[in-house]
Design a protein around this motif. Structure first.
Motif, PDB file in Angstrom:
ATOM      1  N   UNK A   1     -31.870  24.059  25.885  1.00  0.00           N
ATOM      2  CA  UNK A   1     -32.326  22.823  26.523  1.00  0.00           C
ATOM      3  C   UNK A   1     -31.595  22.569  27.837  1.00  0.00           C
ATOM      4  N   UNK A   2     -30.278  22.814  27.826  1.00  0.00           N
ATOM      5  CA  UNK A   2     -29.494  22.609  29.042  1.00  0.00           C
ATOM      6  C   UNK A   2     -29.843  23.644  30.111  1.00  0.00           C
ATOM      7  N   UNK A   3     -30.122  24.862  29.681  1.00  0.00           N
ATOM      8  CA  UNK A   3     -30.507  25.912  30.627  1.00  0.00           C
ATOM      9  C   UNK A   3     -31.841  25.593  31.296  1.00  0.00           C
ATOM     10  N   UNK A   4     -32.744  24.939  30.556  1.00  0.00           N
ATOM     11  CA  UNK A   4     -34.069  24.615  31.077  1.00  0.00           C
ATOM     12  C   UNK A   4     -34.081  23.313  31.870  1.00  0.00           C
ATOM     13  N   UNK A   5     -33.006  22.546  31.800  1.00  0.00           N
ATOM     14  CA  UNK A   5     -32.966  21.259  32.494  1.00  0.00           C
ATOM     15  C   UNK A   5     -33.097  21.464  34.001  1.00  0.00           C
ATOM     16  N   UNK A   6     -33.870  20.592  34.647  1.00  0.00           N
ATOM     17  CA  UNK A   6     -34.200  20.766  36.074  1.00  0.00           C
ATOM     18  C   UNK A   6     -33.004  20.565  37.005  1.00  0.00           C
ATOM     19  N   UNK A   7     -32.097  19.632  36.659  1.00  0.00           N
ATOM     20  CA  UNK A   7     -30.958  19.371  37.532  1.00  0.00           C
ATOM     21  C   UNK A   7     -29.766  20.261  37.232  1.00  0.00           C
ATOM     22  N   UNK A   8     -28.693  20.076  37.982  1.00  0.00           N
ATOM     23  CA  UNK A   8     -27.458  20.813  37.741  1.00  0.00           C
ATOM     24  C   UNK A   8     -26.773  20.280  36.487  1.00  0.00           C
ATOM     25  N   UNK A   9     -26.143  21.178  35.760  1.00  0.00           N
ATOM     26  CA  UNK A   9     -25.401  20.810  34.547  1.00  0.00           C
ATOM     27  C   UNK A   9     -23.940  21.182  34.764  1.00  0.00           C
ATOM     28  N   UNK A  10     -23.107  20.170  34.954  1.00  0.00           N
ATOM     29  CA  UNK A  10     -21.681  20.410  35.174  1.00  0.00           C
ATOM     30  C   UNK A  10     -20.954  20.223  33.839  1.00  0.00           C
ATOM     31  N   UNK A  11     -20.439  21.309  33.294  1.00  0.00           N
ATOM     32  CA  UNK A  11     -19.724  21.254  32.015  1.00  0.00           C
ATOM     33  C   UNK A  11     -18.233  21.082  32.282  1.00  0.00           C
ATOM     34  N   UNK A  12     -17.626  20.134  31.578  1.00  0.00           N
ATOM     35  CA  UNK A  12     -16.187  19.907  31.696  1.00  0.00           C
ATOM     36  C   UNK A  12     -15.565  19.933  30.315  1.00  0.00           C
ATOM     37  N   UNK A  13     -14.666  20.890  30.093  1.00  0.00           N
ATOM     38  CA  UNK A  13     -13.982  21.026  28.798  1.00  0.00           C
ATOM     39  C   UNK A  13     -12.638  20.319  28.911  1.00  0.00           C
ATOM     40  N   UNK A  14     -12.492  19.217  28.182  1.00  0.00           N
ATOM     41  CA  UNK A  14     -11.260  18.433  28.312  1.00  0.00           C
ATOM     42  C   UNK A  14     -10.334  18.587  27.114  1.00  0.00           C
ATOM     43  N   UNK A  15     -10.778  19.286  26.094  1.00  0.00           N
ATOM     44  CA  UNK A  15      -9.924  19.505  24.930  1.00  0.00           C
ATOM     45  C   UNK A  15     -10.060  20.937  24.446  1.00  0.00           C
ATOM     46  N   UNK A  16     -11.094  21.158  23.646  1.00  0.00           N
ATOM     47  CA  UNK A  16     -11.352  22.494  23.118  1.00  0.00           C
ATOM     48  C   UNK A  16     -12.854  22.743  23.066  1.00  0.00           C
ATOM     49  N   UNK A  17     -13.229  23.955  23.386  1.00  0.00           N
ATOM     50  CA  UNK A  17     -14.611  24.403  23.223  1.00  0.00           C
ATOM     51  C   UNK A  17     -14.536  25.695  22.430  1.00  0.00           C
TER      52      UNK A  17
END
Length: 243
Positions: A74-90
């Protein structure tokens, strides 16, 4: 199903735009999305309820790989930019979602972890064999996401997953899983130490076993000087015949 995500919309009065932020905290789907049509659709509807760039904050130990795969798509198909910020753990499934970011930023004190998928399955040998084959395919699909983001070879990614690899911020950027390290918004640039750390559970276990083996090793005793019985008898005979 209990929602594990939260949206926050904030209007930028200066630019007259709405800043959309998605928070993914805690376990990704405590219940599987495997046969759930309602929850994925709810997430999709909320994602597409607005437009423009979005920021996704992640602090999650992982969770359901099916849910993670759908969110990634879903995020890959989203039209706008997707800025991911990991603030703890991923970690685990959460790291897969992070790979959907147009840009992935990590906190200097955050961690990222990748490993092989697992499942709690019971049944006979045929069921177990089918489960093994299924997990192998799931792993291949996860490797796809890591490969697209990092450009790393599939073989190397597979080895990192086998070893359950933990990465600090510098290592995540160096290996291509992240693009940059988050910094304080100040005029003066803060120098970030270029010390990286990659933790492998397998490597640590092997190192520990080597140290234990070395500690417990029994050194061989020094060989005693032995004399054959025939040689002793020859010496006794010489003493008897000596006058």
């Amino acid at each position: 199903m209990k929602k594990f995500w939260k949206w926050k919309n904030q209007t930028n009065q200066k630019e007259q735009t709405t800043e959309r932020t998605l928070f993914l905290n805690g376990t990704i789907a405590e219940e599987s999305w495997f046969d759930d049509d309602v929850t994925p659709q709810l997430f999709r509807d909320e994602l597409n309820a607005g437009s423009g760039d979005i920021t996704v904050w992640i602090n999650s130990p992982g969770g359901d790989c099916i849910a993670a795969a759908q969110i990634y798509n879903m995020l890959m198909e989203y039209k706008g930019n997707v800025i991911v910020k990991i603030d703890g753990i991923a970690a685990s499934a959460a790291s897969v979602i992070a790979m959907a970011g147009t840009k992935v930023c990590v906190s200097p004190v955050s961690m990222l972890m990748i490993h092989n998928p697992s499942a709690g399955i019971y049944g006979n040998t045929a069921v177990m064999q089918k489960a093994i084959e299924m997990l192998d395919e799931v792993k291949e699909s996860i490797v796809n996401a890591y490969e697209i983001k990092t450009g790393m070879s599939r073989a190397k990614i597979s080895h990192l997953m086998d070893a359950e690899t933990w990465m600090d911020a510098n290592s995540a950027v160096e290996m291509g899983f992240a693009d940059e390290i988050l910094q304080r918004s100040v005029t003066d640039e803060i120098e970030i130490p270029q010390v990286n750390m990659v933790y492998s559970q397998v490597a640590v276990t092997n190192s520990l076993m080597s140290k234990i083996a070395k500690k417990c090793r029994i050194e061989p005793k020094a060989e005693e000087t032995k004399t054959k019985a025939d040689s002793l008898m020859d010496r006794l005979n010489l003493m008897k015949n000596w006058r």
